[in-house]
Write a protein that holds these residues in place. Sequence first.
Motif, short mmCIF file in Angstrom:
data_model
loop_
_atom_site.label_atom_id
_atom_site.label_comp_id
_atom_site.label_asym_id
_atom_site.label_seq_id
_atom_site.Cartn_x
_atom_site.Cartn_y
_atom_site.Cartn_z
N ALA A 49 61.53 51.66 51.33
CA ALA A 49 60.93 53.00 51.27
C ALA A 49 59.98 53.13 50.09
CB ALA A 49 62.02 54.06 51.20
N VAL A 50 60.31 52.51 48.96
CA VAL A 50 59.42 52.54 47.80
C VAL A 50 58.09 51.89 48.16
CG1 VAL A 50 59.06 51.62 45.48
CG2 VAL A 50 61.25 52.64 46.07
N SER A 51 58.14 50.74 48.83
CA SER A 51 56.89 50.07 49.20
C SER A 51 56.15 50.83 50.30
CB SER A 51 57.17 48.63 49.62
OG SER A 51 57.90 48.59 50.81
N MET A 52 56.87 51.47 51.21
CA MET A 52 56.22 52.25 52.27
C MET A 52 55.48 53.46 51.70
SD MET A 52 59.17 52.28 55.23
CE MET A 52 58.37 53.49 56.25
N THR A 103 59.96 60.09 57.56
CA THR A 103 60.45 58.80 58.03
C THR A 103 60.80 57.90 56.86
OG1 THR A 103 59.08 58.98 60.01
CG2 THR A 103 59.92 56.79 59.46
N ILE A 104 59.96 57.90 55.84
CA ILE A 104 60.22 57.10 54.65
C ILE A 104 61.51 57.57 53.98
CG2 ILE A 104 59.33 56.45 52.37
CD1 ILE A 104 56.50 56.90 53.56
N ALA A 105 61.70 58.89 53.90
CA ALA A 105 62.90 59.45 53.29
C ALA A 105 64.15 59.02 54.04
CB ALA A 105 62.80 60.97 53.24
N ILE A 106 64.09 59.01 55.36
CA ILE A 106 65.25 58.61 56.16
C ILE A 106 65.56 57.13 55.96
CG2 ILE A 106 66.05 58.31 58.55
CD1 ILE A 106 64.50 60.92 59.19
N VAL A 107 64.53 56.30 55.93
CA VAL A 107 64.72 54.85 55.72
C VAL A 107 65.40 54.57 54.39
CG1 VAL A 107 63.46 52.69 55.31
CG2 VAL A 107 62.85 54.14 57.24
N ARG A 155 59.11 60.52 47.93
CA ARG A 155 59.41 60.08 46.56
C ARG A 155 60.72 60.73 46.09
NH1 ARG A 155 54.77 60.80 44.24
NH2 ARG A 155 54.97 63.05 44.11
N TYR A 156 60.85 62.02 46.33
CA TYR A 156 62.04 62.76 45.91
C TYR A 156 63.30 62.17 46.56
CZ TYR A 156 65.21 66.65 45.21
OH TYR A 156 66.28 67.42 44.87
N GLN A 157 63.27 62.00 47.87
CA GLN A 157 64.45 61.50 48.59
C GLN A 157 64.73 60.04 48.26
OE1 GLN A 157 66.68 63.12 50.16
NE2 GLN A 157 65.70 65.07 50.53
N THR A 158 63.68 59.25 48.03
CA THR A 158 63.88 57.85 47.69
C THR A 158 64.57 57.71 46.34
OG1 THR A 158 61.94 57.22 48.98
CG2 THR A 158 62.73 55.62 47.39
#
Length: 106
Positions: free
Chosen positions: A23-26, A8-12, A36-39
């Motif tokens: 996403a960094v803060s999530m 979910t974080i990666a999608i955001v 981390r990778y996708q962000t």
Amino acid sequence: MKEIPGKTIAIVSYFTIVGAIIAVSMNNEPQHDFARYQTRQAFGLHLTFIAFAILINLWGGAYAFYGLYIFYVVLWGYGFTGALTGKKQEMPIVGPLYQKWFTFIK
């Protein structure tokens, strides 16, 4: 189907530069490697787009913007589908650079 931690974080992270910052803060606690990778990929893509848009606005023309948007949409789609499917696939050409440059994203 197994849920991937941090998906979910990666999608955001792919929804504008604001989404990448959210996403960094999530991903602060708990930290997920996939997120981390996708962000890093999304943050780098958004930053690259903004930087080149500013440069093209100053020195380029309308046709340069078309090329920039094609570049952005293709790489965004590539990264976003990776986030949706749960795959760690680097974006062509710029992906390894984003992983190296944005190590501050934990």
